[in-house]
Design an enzyme around this catalytic site. Structure first.
Site, mmCIF file in Angstrom:
data_model
loop_
_atom_site.group_PDB
_atom_site.id
_atom_site.type_symbol
_atom_site.label_atom_id
_atom_site.label_comp_id
_atom_site.label_asym_id
_atom_site.label_seq_id
_atom_site.Cartn_x
_atom_site.Cartn_y
_atom_site.Cartn_z
ATOM 1 N N SER A 47 96.459 19.431 47.874
ATOM 2 C CA SER A 47 97.865 19.864 47.816
ATOM 3 C C SER A 47 98.161 20.605 46.525
ATOM 4 C CB SER A 47 98.809 18.661 47.894
ATOM 5 O OG SER A 47 98.892 18.152 49.194
ATOM 6 N N ASN A 70 94.342 4.813 46.639
ATOM 7 C CA ASN A 70 94.335 5.811 45.562
ATOM 8 C C ASN A 70 95.752 6.110 45.111
ATOM 9 O OD1 ASN A 70 95.269 8.808 45.954
ATOM 10 N ND2 ASN A 70 94.598 8.113 47.979
ATOM 11 N N GLY A 73 98.101 11.097 42.412
ATOM 12 C CA GLY A 73 99.357 11.683 41.946
ATOM 13 C C GLY A 73 99.359 13.195 41.999
ATOM 14 N N CYS A 131 105.413 13.062 49.806
ATOM 15 C CA CYS A 131 105.524 12.852 48.356
ATOM 16 C C CYS A 131 106.971 12.536 47.971
ATOM 17 C CB CYS A 131 105.003 14.077 47.615
ATOM 18 S SG CYS A 131 105.648 15.623 48.234
ATOM 19 N N LYS A 166 103.107 17.099 57.400
ATOM 20 C CA LYS A 166 102.259 15.913 57.208
ATOM 21 C C LYS A 166 103.172 14.702 57.050
ATOM 22 C CE LYS A 166 98.171 14.163 54.854
ATOM 23 N NZ LYS A 166 97.008 14.518 54.037
ATOM 24 N N GLY A 218 90.843 4.973 54.793
ATOM 25 C CA GLY A 218 89.542 4.421 55.170
ATOM 26 C C GLY A 218 89.576 3.812 56.560
ATOM 27 N N GLY A 244 93.284 9.641 59.292
ATOM 28 C CA GLY A 244 93.308 8.279 58.768
ATOM 29 C C GLY A 244 92.168 7.437 59.300
ATOM 30 N N GLY A 245 91.134 7.291 58.515
ATOM 31 C CA GLY A 245 90.078 6.335 58.842
ATOM 32 C C GLY A 245 88.985 6.828 59.761
#
Lengths: 304, 260
Positions: A47, A70, A73, A131, A166, A218, A244-245
């Site tokens: 990003s 995570n 940032g 965000c 997103k 994960g 995702g995963g």
């Protein structure tokens, strides 16, 4: 790819040669040493923000059972550096570039999107509305349907390129946000960003992440994302990018059966640098074994 | 950077907390330098999940050796890997140490598992005809490793431990200045493994105008430069910039690292 198989999928007017692309933030030019970027359905760089920003306190990652948390940032060098350095590093590949945008206000989203939309090599925009909205007391844009609709519609006015919203999974109803993004003029929906999570070291009693909380990703999150893809597919006609995963080709296919048109791979690349292309190969094998000619047949093919 | 499935030749406990692993590197086809590391998969399961960065301890013609501290679930899982099994390792990763060809004497300042990184420097120095002076700091004598290995490579080793009350920074400073630098011209300082000793090394290097390098340790995500988990600050003139330890490092000029 086996010549008789068609792996093409579409997001708005963007045609991808296959549905597999990296998740923003888990991919960089350095990975070209391990990976053939030309095999990817799309390239999604980390990003980008309007101005440089330093990122969060360390430690920025910690391990959990079946995943990680995570709080990087969005460490960013700003949009100017992105255009002069990052984009040229990816332009030499045939795969289309989808730029991921992060911003602290709607105005900034519009501003950065307009700048990126002027670049011929950027074929689509992914708006990271997960965000924090600094003008909205730090609440993510994507947690509010009205703000999501407004943000997407304002960006829509400055570009005709495909817009992918997103979404954040950290909401009561992801369906409401998906509908709002569609009403705002999005061409696709990414389901979803990481899940807000926390881990504590029981010996020191301190959080394992410098920022206390972070985003969980994960294989452990995959069932939740599959559920969200299925839910979003019930209320929106937009193409969904599952995220995702995903660790294997079968994981990606599961998301497509739930309703995803394409799939992003993030954390898996940390474990296996060739995960993206390995997953593609596994999908090809699945299609071969199941005599599937058009991969689009899989999208939303769930049998209840 | 490549992913390799290397044959494990041995994996043995060498002290109460440390293990030593030897892997076959004949298929690596890449030069490995001291200070570089490999991202190692500790087990085939999803926990431990992330790879672990392991610096190279000894670099031989057909083998690579790792010396690792068993600290958490990842390194505990690594102790289960037996000779004859394969080790899933990605690398070599990162920028290693640069050993000046004109150097004659170098100083190594290592604490704990930091010796695993600096031992490879002593080995490379010996091959260039450079003499090493090594400060080895540890909790106790039992935690001291690689002393014989260093001495085999001609290093003069100074041992300091917490148990014996000799590892405090002031004493290490005295050893470096009075026992080593007073009689020997040190051409470069290399350090790894302790923030306090790194700060001391930085201060002595600055005072005596000796160039130096440091190998940093950080929590890593991908180890490929993509995730920006393992950043540190580097001085550039009057400003600082954030760099990735995995790709721009893990070895940095000692005078440029902003010690936290």
């Amino acid at each position: 790819m086996t010549s008789s198989k068609n792996m093409q999928v579409t997001i708005g007017d963007l045609t991808l040669k296959n549905p597999i692309m990296p998740a923003s933030g888990a991919f960089g030019p350095e990975m070209e040493q391990a990976l053939d970027f030309d095999r990817l359905g799309a390239i999604v760089p980390k990003s980008i923000t309007k101005f440089p920003q330093p990122g969060n306190a360390k430690p920025r990652v910690c391990e959990t059972n079946g995943g990680m948390i995570n709080s990087i940032g969005i460490q960013s060098k700003g949009v100017e550096h992105f255009l002069s350095h990052t984009i040229p590093a990816f332009e030499k590949y045939q795969s289309p570039i989808i730029a991921s945008v992060s911003a602290e206000s709607i105005e900034e989203f519009v501003d950065v999107s307009a700048t990126l939309a002027n670049q011929a090599s950027i074929r689509g925009l992914e708006l990271n509305i997960s965000c924090p909205n600094l003008k909205g007391d730090g609440k993510a844009f994507g947690m509010d349907a009205t703000i999501t609709r407004e943000l997407i519609s304002q960006v829509r006015e400055v570009t005709t390129k495909p817009i992918i919203a997103k979404l954040t999974p950290n909401v009561t109803s992801i369906q409401d946000i998906a509908i709002a993004a569609e009403q705002g003029g999005a061409d696709g929906l990414n389901v979803a960003n990481t899940m807000l999570a926390m881990a504590i070291d029981v010996d020191t009693r301190k959080p394992l992440i410098g920022n206390v909380m972070g985003g969980f990703s994960g294989p452990a999150v995959k069932p939740i994302i599959v559920r969200m893809i299925y839910q979003v597919a019930q209320v929106s006609s937009l193409p969904i990018i599952g995220c995702g995963g995903v660790m294997s080709g079968r994981d990606a296919i599961e998301m497509m059966i739930a309703g995803a048109s394409a799939v992003q791979v993030g954390t898996a690349s940390f474990i296996n640098p060739t995960a993206l292309t390995d997953i593609l190969t596994e999908i090809e094998e699945y299609m071969e074994q199941n005599e599937i000619i058009e991969i689009e047949e899989l999208i939303g093919s769930i049998i209840i | 950077m490549q992913r390799h499935l290397a044959n494990v030749l041995s994996n043995k406990q060498v002290s109460s907390r440390y293990w030593h692993m030897v892997v076959d590197s004949t298929n690596l086809n890449k030069t490995v330098n001291p200070g570089q590391f490999f991202q190692v998969r500790c087990a085939d399961t999803y926990f431990p999940f992330l790879r672990r960065p392991l610096s190279v301890y000894r670099i031989n013609e057909n083998t690579i050796e790792f010396l690792y501290l068993v600290k958490g679930q990842g390194t505990s899982a690594m102790t289960k890997i037996q000779a004859g099994h394969s080790l899933d390792m990605m690398g070599p990763v990162g920028e290693g140490f640069r050993l000046d060809r004109s150097a004659q004497n170098i100083l190594l300042v290592a604490r704990g598992v930091g010796v695993a990184t600096l031992a490879a420097v002593a080995q490379a120095a010996y091959r260039q005809g450079v003499k090493s002076y090594a400060i080895m700091s540890a909790r106790s004598r039992d935690d001291l490793l690689a002393i014989e290995f260093l001495e085999d490579y001609g290093a003069e080793v100074f041992i300091v431990t917490e148990d014996e009350g000799t590892s405090d920074v002031e004493n290490v400073k005295r050893i470096i200045k009075e026992d080593i630098c007073a009689t020997t011209v040190i051409d470069a300082i290399y350090t790894c493994g302790s923030r306090r000793l790194s700060k001391l090394s930085q201060s002595i290097a600055n005072e005596l105008h000796i160039p130096g390098e440091i190998a940093l340790e950080e929590h890593m995500g991908c180890g490929m430069g993509a995730c920006f988990s393992c950043v540190c600050d580097i001085r550039e003139g009057d400003t600082t910039k954030s760099v990735r330890v995995c790709t721009e490092g893990p070895v940095f000029p000692l005078d440029k690292v902003v010690m936290e």
